[in-house]
Design a protein around this motif. Structure first.
Motif, short mmCIF file in Angstrom:
data_model
loop_
_atom_site.label_atom_id
_atom_site.label_comp_id
_atom_site.label_asym_id
_atom_site.label_seq_id
_atom_site.Cartn_x
_atom_site.Cartn_y
_atom_site.Cartn_z
N GLN A 18 6.08 3.91 -6.57
CA GLN A 18 4.91 3.66 -5.73
C GLN A 18 3.65 4.34 -6.25
N LEU A 19 2.54 3.72 -5.86
CA LEU A 19 1.19 4.23 -6.11
C LEU A 19 0.45 4.16 -4.78
N VAL A 20 -0.22 5.24 -4.40
CA VAL A 20 -1.06 5.20 -3.21
C VAL A 20 -2.51 5.19 -3.66
N VAL A 21 -3.31 4.35 -3.01
CA VAL A 21 -4.73 4.20 -3.34
C VAL A 21 -5.54 4.44 -2.08
N ALA A 22 -6.50 5.35 -2.15
CA ALA A 22 -7.38 5.63 -1.02
C ALA A 22 -8.62 4.76 -1.11
N SER A 23 -9.27 4.56 0.03
CA SER A 23 -10.47 3.73 0.06
C SER A 23 -11.59 4.34 -0.78
N ASP A 24 -11.55 5.66 -1.00
CA ASP A 24 -12.59 6.30 -1.79
C ASP A 24 -12.25 6.33 -3.28
N GLY A 25 -11.14 5.69 -3.68
CA GLY A 25 -10.81 5.57 -5.09
C GLY A 25 -9.76 6.54 -5.60
N GLY A 65 -7.49 3.99 5.64
CA GLY A 65 -7.95 4.82 4.54
C GLY A 65 -7.15 4.73 3.28
N ALA A 66 -6.04 3.97 3.28
CA ALA A 66 -5.18 3.95 2.10
C ALA A 66 -4.28 2.72 2.10
N ALA A 67 -3.77 2.40 0.92
CA ALA A 67 -2.79 1.33 0.76
C ALA A 67 -1.70 1.80 -0.18
N CYS A 100 -0.38 0.28 -17.64
CA CYS A 100 -0.90 -0.99 -18.17
C CYS A 100 -1.47 -1.92 -17.11
N VAL A 101 -1.10 -1.77 -15.83
CA VAL A 101 -1.63 -2.68 -14.80
C VAL A 101 -2.29 -1.91 -13.65
N GLU A 102 -2.35 -0.60 -13.75
CA GLU A 102 -2.86 0.19 -12.63
C GLU A 102 -4.26 -0.21 -12.20
N GLY A 103 -5.14 -0.50 -13.13
CA GLY A 103 -6.52 -0.84 -12.79
C GLY A 103 -6.59 -2.03 -11.86
N ALA A 104 -5.85 -3.09 -12.17
CA ALA A 104 -5.85 -4.29 -11.32
C ALA A 104 -5.21 -4.00 -9.97
N VAL A 105 -4.19 -3.17 -9.95
CA VAL A 105 -3.53 -2.82 -8.69
C VAL A 105 -4.48 -2.05 -7.78
N ILE A 106 -5.24 -1.14 -8.35
CA ILE A 106 -6.18 -0.35 -7.56
C ILE A 106 -7.23 -1.24 -6.91
N LEU A 107 -7.75 -2.21 -7.66
CA LEU A 107 -8.74 -3.12 -7.11
C LEU A 107 -8.14 -3.95 -5.97
N ALA A 108 -6.93 -4.45 -6.18
CA ALA A 108 -6.27 -5.23 -5.14
C ALA A 108 -5.99 -4.38 -3.90
N ALA A 109 -5.62 -3.13 -4.11
CA ALA A 109 -5.35 -2.24 -2.98
C ALA A 109 -6.60 -2.02 -2.15
N GLN A 110 -7.73 -1.83 -2.80
CA GLN A 110 -8.97 -1.61 -2.06
C GLN A 110 -9.38 -2.88 -1.29
N GLU A 111 -9.09 -4.06 -1.85
CA GLU A 111 -9.32 -5.30 -1.12
C GLU A 111 -8.44 -5.37 0.13
N SER A 112 -7.18 -4.96 0.00
CA SER A 112 -6.26 -5.00 1.13
C SER A 112 -6.63 -3.99 2.20
N ILE A 113 -7.17 -2.85 1.79
CA ILE A 113 -7.62 -1.86 2.78
C ILE A 113 -8.69 -2.47 3.68
N ALA A 123 0.24 9.05 1.36
CA ALA A 123 -0.37 7.82 1.90
C ALA A 123 -0.70 7.98 3.38
N LEU A 124 0.21 8.58 4.14
CA LEU A 124 -0.04 8.77 5.57
C LEU A 124 -1.21 9.73 5.79
N ASP A 125 -1.25 10.81 5.03
CA ASP A 125 -2.36 11.77 5.15
C ASP A 125 -3.69 11.12 4.82
N TRP A 126 -3.73 10.36 3.74
CA TRP A 126 -4.99 9.73 3.33
C TRP A 126 -5.43 8.67 4.34
#
Length: 340
Positions: free
Chosen positions: A57-64, A37-39, A74-87, A16-19
């Motif tokens: 934990q799951l780390v999500v980068a702004s580039d997906g 660049g990440a959440a 089962c919920v990763e898709g929704a979490v990824i979208l929320a993470a990109q909103e938070s970024i 996460a820190l690197d991204w």
């Protein structure tokens, strides 16, 4: 010594820190004064039989890009979208999902339930400096807790408190319902003295279980990269190697040579350390002789009782692989405070 580098079982904060830093640098090059660049998404509460425990934990980068998991799928898709909103917004979010029986069964659960996930944008509510300090503590094998107010999103590191949580390796929400404590203990280590056939079965099993193994054997014919490809090996004398490794409370020590000249120097270092598990191969008669030698070396009965010998749980093990299973099981029981 062969040192291919520390192989962590879970390096999500480091990733996460690197991204984040890579994304920030890209933003600055494009003319932005700052960027994120990440959440990080962290499980704060979940149902009892979830495939990912609290603190996962799951780390999500702004580039997906993503790394890690918070639910097994089962919920990763929704979490990824929320993470990109938070970024973009810089604000944290608390996500709550009610998982139906059908969805729960699909990811290997017997029944449904609820999962709560904290999403934190790095450089936003999760300060970059705080994450960097966490990564440093992990690299230095210092146990710390990341404490976050779920209402405000403000978080800080605590090196001295939450000792019970650290001992049990148990992240979770405090009694006030709004303070989440994520425990970051040093990675488990396994020091194996004796590069014998049991070690060839034990080391890969230990790595799967989350340990960073190190193998000590002054006999070059045993401690070879051909016998242990990709593993950390040292041909130093065991007491010298053990002193350099400095076993701590997150370290297990396993002695497998049957040779007192090799095992005993390592055993004496282990008994003077805080390692959570010490196991020594050998029969009851062999162990009795070992106990006598440790008494002569000046160790008291309580200290000598820390040695698990004969090693492993009594499961009727036959052959190196089954003996390795019994050792891993006993190490796990000791780590988790179970008396079997």
């Amino acid at each position: 010594m062969s040192t291919p580098g520390l192989q962590r079982f879970d390096n999500i904060p480091e990733t996460a820190l690197d991204w984040h830093r890579a994304g920030k640098e890209t933003g600055q090059k494009s003319g932005q004064k700052s960027g994120r660049g990440a959440a990080l998404a962290t499980v704060v509460e979940t149902w009892g039989s979830a495939p990912r425990r609290t603190g996962s934990q799951l780390v999500v980068a702004s580039d997906g890009r993503i790394e890690g998991s918070v639910s097994g799928g089962c919920v990763e898709g929704a979490v990824i979208l929320a993470a990109q909103e938070s970024i973009v917004s810089g604000r944290h979010q608390i996500l709550e999902f009610g998982v139906s029986d059908e969805d729960a069964f699909a990811v290997g659960l017997a029944c449904g339930g609820t999962i709560r996930i904290l999403v934190e944008p790095i450089g936003g509510t999760l300060a970059e400096d705080t994450l960097a300090d966490l990564v440093t503590a992990r690299a230095e094998r210092r146990a710390v807790a990341y404490v976050v107010d779920l209402d405000s999103g403000a978080g800080h590191l605590d090196a001295d408190g939450y000792t019970d949580r650290k001992r049990m390796d148990q992240s979770g929400v405090e009694a006030d319902g709004k303070t989440f404590v994520a425990v970051h203990n040093p990675p488990l280590r396994l020091i194996v003295v004796g590069a014998v056939h049991i070690a060839q079965a034990l080391v890969p099993m230990a790595r799967i279980a989350g340990y960073d193994p190190v193998i000590i054997d002054p006999r070059a014919a045993f401690a070879s990269s051909e016998r242990f490809p990709g593993e950390t090996l040292t041909e130093d004398w065991p007491d010298e190697a053990m002193a350099q490794l400095a076993p701590d409370a997150r370290t297990a020590v396993v002695l497998l040579t049957h040779d007192p000249k090799i095992d005993d120097p390592a055993l004496e270092v282990a008994l003077r350390s805080e390692c959570f598990y010490i196991g020594a191969l050998g029969s009851t008669r062999t162990h009795a002789k070992r106990v006598a030698r440790m008494q002569e070396a000046g160790f008291d009965a309580a200290t000598i009782d820390r040695i698990n010998g004969p090693i492993g749980l009594d499961i009727g093990a036959a052959g190196p692989a089954e003996i390795a299973v019994s050792i891993i099981a006993e190490m796990t029981a000791t780590l988790r405070g179970r008396s079997l």
